[in-house]
Write an enzyme that holds these catalytic residues in place. Structure first.
Site, PDB file in Angstrom:
ATOM      1  N   GLY A   1      -4.075  -0.492 -14.894  1.00 13.39           N
ATOM      2  CA  GLY A   1      -4.656  -1.294 -13.810  1.00 13.39           C
ATOM      3  C   GLY A   1      -5.753  -0.375 -13.024  1.00 13.39           C
ATOM      4  O   GLY A   1      -5.915   0.515 -13.133  1.00 13.39           O
ATOM      5  N   PRO A   2      -6.536  -1.327 -12.400  1.00 18.79           N
ATOM      6  CA  PRO A   2      -7.577  -0.623 -11.709  1.00 18.79           C
ATOM      7  C   PRO A   2      -7.214   0.253 -10.495  1.00 18.79           C
ATOM      8  O   PRO A   2      -5.903   0.306 -10.357  1.00 18.79           O
ATOM      9  CB  PRO A   2      -8.089  -2.162 -11.018  1.00 18.79           C
ATOM     10  CG  PRO A   2      -7.262  -2.945 -10.893  1.00 18.79           C
ATOM     11  CD  PRO A   2      -6.486  -2.759 -12.045  1.00 18.79           C
ATOM     12  N   PRO A   3      -8.164   1.259 -10.172  1.00 18.72           N
ATOM     13  CA  PRO A   3      -7.633   2.311  -9.340  1.00 18.72           C
ATOM     14  C   PRO A   3      -7.216   1.688  -8.030  1.00 18.72           C
ATOM     15  O   PRO A   3      -7.720   0.521  -7.542  1.00 18.72           O
ATOM     16  CB  PRO A   3      -9.120   2.886  -9.029  1.00 18.72           C
ATOM     17  CG  PRO A   3      -9.794   2.427  -9.842  1.00 18.72           C
ATOM     18  CD  PRO A   3      -9.561   1.198 -10.666  1.00 18.72           C
ATOM     19  N   GLY A   4      -6.286   2.456  -7.502  1.00 22.70           N
ATOM     20  CA  GLY A   4      -5.976   2.104  -6.061  1.00 22.70           C
ATOM     21  C   GLY A   4      -4.826   1.047  -5.807  1.00 22.70           C
ATOM     22  O   GLY A   4      -4.364   0.644  -4.938  1.00 22.70           O
TER      23      GLY A   4
ATOM     24  N   GLY B   1      -1.900   1.442  -6.681  1.00 27.24           N
ATOM     25  CA  GLY B   1      -0.557   1.991  -6.635  1.00 27.24           C
ATOM     26  C   GLY B   1       0.118   2.527  -7.742  1.00 27.24           C
ATOM     27  O   GLY B   1       1.266   2.607  -7.872  1.00 27.24           O
ATOM     28  N   LYS B   2      -0.486   2.789  -8.812  1.00 27.68           N
ATOM     29  CA  LYS B   2       0.077   3.395 -10.103  1.00 27.68           C
ATOM     30  C   LYS B   2       0.923   4.705  -9.884  1.00 27.68           C
ATOM     31  O   LYS B   2       1.941   4.781 -10.118  1.00 27.68           O
ATOM     32  CB  LYS B   2      -0.798   3.599 -11.075  1.00 27.68           C
ATOM     33  CG  LYS B   2      -1.476   2.094 -11.700  1.00 27.68           C
ATOM     34  CD  LYS B   2      -2.371   2.434 -12.711  1.00 27.68           C
ATOM     35  CE  LYS B   2      -3.612   3.068 -12.392  1.00 27.68           C
ATOM     36  NZ  LYS B   2      -4.610   2.399 -11.211  1.00 27.68           N
ATOM     37  N   THR B   3       0.088   5.543  -9.026  1.00 23.83           N
ATOM     38  CA  THR B   3       0.588   6.876  -8.742  1.00 23.83           C
ATOM     39  C   THR B   3       1.988   6.711  -7.798  1.00 23.83           C
ATOM     40  O   THR B   3       3.104   7.414  -8.245  1.00 23.83           O
ATOM     41  CB  THR B   3      -0.479   7.909  -7.978  1.00 23.83           C
ATOM     42  OG1 THR B   3      -1.535   7.793  -8.618  1.00 23.83           O
ATOM     43  CG2 THR B   3       0.218   9.177  -8.057  1.00 23.83           C
TER      44      THR B   3
ATOM     45  N   GLU C   1     -29.505 -16.318   7.677  1.00 22.29           N
ATOM     46  CA  GLU C   1     -27.851 -16.563   7.434  1.00 22.29           C
ATOM     47  C   GLU C   1     -27.145 -18.156   7.785  1.00 22.29           C
ATOM     48  O   GLU C   1     -26.658 -18.339   7.228  1.00 22.29           O
ATOM     49  CB  GLU C   1     -26.969 -15.581   8.226  1.00 22.29           C
ATOM     50  CG  GLU C   1     -27.408 -13.995   8.161  1.00 22.29           C
ATOM     51  CD  GLU C   1     -27.432 -13.680   6.692  1.00 22.29           C
ATOM     52  OE1 GLU C   1     -26.393 -13.934   5.934  1.00 22.29           O
ATOM     53  OE2 GLU C   1     -28.201 -12.719   6.039  1.00 22.29           O
TER      54      GLU C   1
HETATM   55  P1  ADP Z   1      -3.492   4.491  -8.006  1.00 25.46           P
HETATM   56  O1  ADP Z   1      -2.795   5.374  -8.730  1.00 25.46           O
HETATM   57  O2  ADP Z   1      -3.318   2.825  -9.093  1.00 25.46           O
HETATM   58  O3  ADP Z   1      -5.011   4.871  -8.191  1.00 25.46           O
HETATM   59  P2  ADP Z   1      -2.200   5.209  -5.929  1.00 25.46           P
HETATM   60  O4  ADP Z   1      -0.991   5.198  -6.173  1.00 25.46           O
HETATM   61  O5  ADP Z   1      -3.037   6.516  -5.690  1.00 25.46           O
HETATM   62  O6  ADP Z   1      -3.222   4.077  -6.720  1.00 25.46           O
HETATM   63  O7  ADP Z   1      -2.569   4.542  -4.474  1.00 25.46           O
HETATM   64  C1  ADP Z   1      -3.366   5.244  -3.241  1.00 25.46           C
HETATM   65  C2  ADP Z   1      -2.560   4.851  -1.868  1.00 25.46           C
HETATM   66  O8  ADP Z   1      -2.765   3.390  -1.598  1.00 25.46           O
HETATM   67  C3  ADP Z   1      -1.090   5.117  -1.988  1.00 25.46           C
HETATM   68  O9  ADP Z   1      -0.637   6.361  -1.562  1.00 25.46           O
HETATM   69  C4  ADP Z   1      -0.467   3.913  -0.812  1.00 25.46           C
HETATM   70  O10 ADP Z   1      -0.690   4.539   0.232  1.00 25.46           O
HETATM   71  C5  ADP Z   1      -1.645   2.739  -1.125  1.00 25.46           C
HETATM   72  N1  ADP Z   1      -0.747   1.850  -2.008  1.00 25.46           N
HETATM   73  C6  ADP Z   1      -1.446   1.423  -3.105  1.00 25.46           C
HETATM   74  N2  ADP Z   1      -0.843   0.339  -3.744  1.00 25.46           N
HETATM   75  C7  ADP Z   1       0.299  -0.143  -2.692  1.00 25.46           C
HETATM   76  C8  ADP Z   1       1.427  -0.950  -2.860  1.00 25.46           C
HETATM   77  N3  ADP Z   1       1.492  -1.688  -3.841  1.00 25.46           N
HETATM   78  N4  ADP Z   1       2.196  -0.687  -1.808  1.00 25.46           N
HETATM   79  C9  ADP Z   1       1.916   0.060  -0.658  1.00 25.46           C
HETATM   80  N5  ADP Z   1       1.074   0.935  -0.917  1.00 25.46           N
HETATM   81  C10 ADP Z   1       0.178   0.955  -1.584  1.00 25.46           C
END
Ligand code: ADP
Length: 500
Positions: free
Chosen positions: A74-77, A79-81, A296
C-alpha cells in the site's frame, strides 16, 4: 563508557554470555488493534496472524503450514508499520524492525550479514515479528539493477531468502514486510513458503478517515460537538499519517491561541495547512485581491452548472506559502473519478471550467487588458482537450486505431482547438448570464477572503441563473418511489374510511 558505546550503535559483546545485545529489537512496542482505525475487513486477516502465534500449536497439530512471510502492500502512510506493531502487540511477542534500505550498502557482504544478524536475534528472542520496511529496496527482481550496486543487493536478497526458509511453517518468527510496489519484487520472494500472503491496504475512505481522526482524537481535548464527518469529507485522498498530523497541527494552534478545546474549525484549518502549506500573510493591493477573486469566482460559477463538478466545498483567495493564487475546492464523485468512469460530457465540462478564468478576464477587463493570471488553468484545459481527442472521445475519433501517426498530429491539434473554442464560448455564455452572481461572489471574496459551501450556495440561490440539470437515474427512481408510496397511503386511507 560502555553505555556510550552501545548508544553509538557499535556492537558490544557481553562478556558473560557471549551474546550481543539485540540491535534491531524495538522495546516497549505497545500498539493494539484499537490504535489502528479504518481497516474494515483487513483487520480480520491480521487477527488471524496473531492467532498463528497464540494458537500456533493448534495449527501445527493439524498440519497447517503457517506462512513465513506476510506482505503488506500500500501507499506510504496508510499504517503498514503501525499494523505490524499491532500484530506483535496483540500477540505479545517481540518486535524487530529494519528498513530494507539499511541492507543496501556499497560494501559487498554488509547487507547480507545484517540480514543474518537480524534473524539470529529474532530467533534468539522468539516468538517474534520481524518487520522489514520498504522491501522493494532490496527485493527488486534480480538483474534489474545494473552496475556496482547490483551484486551486493543480490547477495543480500539471497541471504534473506535463506533466512525466510529457515523458519518455514513453524510460526515462531513471522516476517512482515511492507512495500508500495509488490509488482517489482523478485519472483523468488513471493514464492509459496516465503512472502506468500499479500494484504493490500488502500487509502482510507470517508468512514475510514473519520475513524482514524477519532483514534487520534482520543488523547486530545476535543470539543463535544466536533464534526468528524465534516473533517473527513474535506480530507479526501489523505492517508492515516496525514490525518494524524492534522490533529497534531490543530492541537498546536489551539495551544498558541491559549484555548483548551479543539474545535471543528481547528481541524479544518489544520487540514488546509496539511494539504497546501501554511497561510502566507503577504499583502496584496486591493486591485490584485479583486483580480484573483474574479479568477476563482469564475471557476466556481461555471462549475456549479455541471453535474460532476457542482459540489463546491469552498473557495478562497488566501495565498499559501508558495505561489498559489487562490483555490476552489470541488468534491468529485469518488467512484467516477477514481475508476476512470468520467463521461465525455464531464470532460468537456472540466475543460469549460478550466477556461472560465480566461473568459472572465476578457469579460471583466476587456481584450486589451488581458493578464496571464489564467495561464495555468488554460494549460490544464489544453492538455485535457488533447487527451480527449487522443482518447477517441471527440467527434472525429482520432487516435482510436492510429495512436502514433505522426501525420495526424496536425489533425489532432485542429480538433483539440475546435473543442477548446467550443468550451470557451460556453464558459463565456455562462458567465455573461451570471454577471450579478459573479459580482456578488467577487465582492464577498474580496471582503472575507474565503467562502464556505453554504455561503457560496446562498449567493447562487439568490443571484444565479443556473439551468436546471437533467434528473439522474437515481433521482427518477426516487420520484417514482415517492409516487408509489403516496398512492399506497391514499389507498390505505380510503379502505380505512370505508370500513369504519
Ligand atoms: P506506513 O508504514 O504505511 O508508511 P505508518 O504505519 O508509518 O505508515 O503510519 C505513520 C503514522 O500514521 C502512524 O504512526 C499513525 O500515527 C498514523 N496512522 C497511519 N494509518 C493509521 C490508521 N489506519 N489508524 C490510525 N493511525 C494511523
Amino acid at each position: 563508557m560502555a553505555k556510550q558505546f552501545m548508544k553509538s550503535g557499535a556492537r558490544v559483546r557481553r562478556a558473560s554470555s557471549n551474546r550481543r545485545m539485540p540491535e534491531y529489537l524495538e522495546r516497549g512496542v505497545d500498539v493494539k488493534f484499537t490504535d489502528v482505525a479504518g481497516l474494515g475487513k483487513i483487520r480480520l486477516e491480521l487477527e488471524e496472524i496473531v492467532k498463528f502465534f497464540t494458537h500456533g500449536e493448534m495449527y501445527r497439530r493439524r498440519g497447517v503450514k503457517i506462512p513465513g512471510g506476510i506482505l503488506l502492500c500500500g501507499p506510504p502512510g496508510v499504517g503498514k508499520t503501525l499494523l505490524a506493531k499491532a500484530v506483535a502487540g496483540e500477540a505479545g511477542v517481540n518486535f524487530f524492525s529494519i528498513s530494507a534500505s539499511q541492507f543496501v550498502e556499497i560494501y559487498v557482504g554488509v547487507g547480507a550479514s545484517r540480514v543474518r544478524a537480524l534473524y539470529q536475534e529474532a530467533r534468539d528472542n522468539a516468538p517474534s515479528v520481524v518487520f522489514i520496511d520498504e522491501l522493494d529496496a532490496v527485493g527488486r527482481e534480480r538483474g534489474l539493477i545494473k552496475g556496482s550496486g547490483g551484486q551486493e543487493r543480490d547477495a543480500t536478497l539471497n541471504q534473506l531468502l535463506v533466512s525466510l526458509d529457515g523458519f518455514e511453517g513453524r510460526g515462531e518468527v513471522i516476517t512482515i514486510a511492507s512495500t508500495n510496489r509488490p509488482d517489482i519484487l523478485d519472483p523468488a520472494l513471493v514464492r509459496p513458503g516465503r512472502f506468500d500472503r499479500k494484504i493490500f491496504i488502500p487509502k482510507p475512505g470517508l468512514i475510514g478517515r473519520m475513524e482514524i481522526l477519532q483514534v487520534h482524537a482520543r488523547k486530545k481535548p476535543m470539543a463535544e460537538d466536533l464534526d468528524y464527518m465534516a473533517v473527513a469529507s474535506m480530507t479526501d485522498g489523505m492517508v492515516g499519517a496525514e490525518l494524524a498530523n492534522i490533529v497534531e497541527i490543530a492541537a498546536i494552534n489551539m495551544m498558541r491561541d491559549g484555548r483548551t478545546e479543539l474545535t471543528t474549525d481547528d481541524l479544518l484549518q489544520a487540514a488546509q495547512i496539511e494539504e497546501r502549506g501554511m497561510l502566507d500573510r503577504k499583502d496584496r493591493s486591493s486591485e490584485t485581491w479583486r483580480q484573483v477573486a474574479i479568477n476563482e469566482a469564475a471557476m466556481a460559477v461555471v462549475a456549479v452548472n455541471f453535474p460532476d463538478l457542482k459540489n463546491i466545498e469552498f473557495l478562497t483567495i488566501n495565498p499559501r506559502a508558495g505561489r498559489e493564487l487562490g483555490y476552489v475546492r470541488v468534491k468529485m464523485d469518488h467512484i467516477k473519478f477514481k475508476e476512470g468512469m468520467l463521461s465525455r460530457q464531464s470532460l468537456l465540462d472540466h475543460i469549460t471550467v478550466q477556461l472560465a478564468p480566461r473568459a472572465a478576464d476578457e469579460l471583466w477587463y476587456g481584450e486589451d487588458q488581458l493578464s496571464t493570471i489564467w495561464a495555468e488553468t488554460s494549460d490544464n484545459a489544453r492538455s485535457a482537450a488533447r487527451s480527449l481527442v487522443l482518447g477517441g472521445l471527440s467527434a472525429k475519433h482520432h487516435g482510436l486505431n492510429n495512436f502514433w501517426m505522426a501525420d495526424r498530429i496536425n489533425d489532432i491539434d485542429v480538433e483539440a482547438l475546435r473543442i477548446l473554442n467550443m468550451c470557451y464560448d460556453r464558459a463565456k455564455e455562462i458567465l455573461q448570464k451570471n454577471r450579478t452572481l459573479m459580482d456578488e461572489v467577487v465582492e464577498k471574496l474580496v471582503q472575507k477572503k474565503s467562502l464556505s459551501k453554504q455561503e457560496f450556495f446562498t449567493l447562487v440561490e439568490l443571484y444565479g441563473s443556473i439551468k436546471p440539470m437533467p434528473p439522474s437515474i437515481l433521482e427518477l427512481r426516487k420520484i417514482k418511489r415517492l409516487q408509489l408510496q403516496e398512492a399506497v397511503t391514499k389507498l390505505d386511507m380510503t379502505t380505512a374510511r370505508n370500513s369504519s
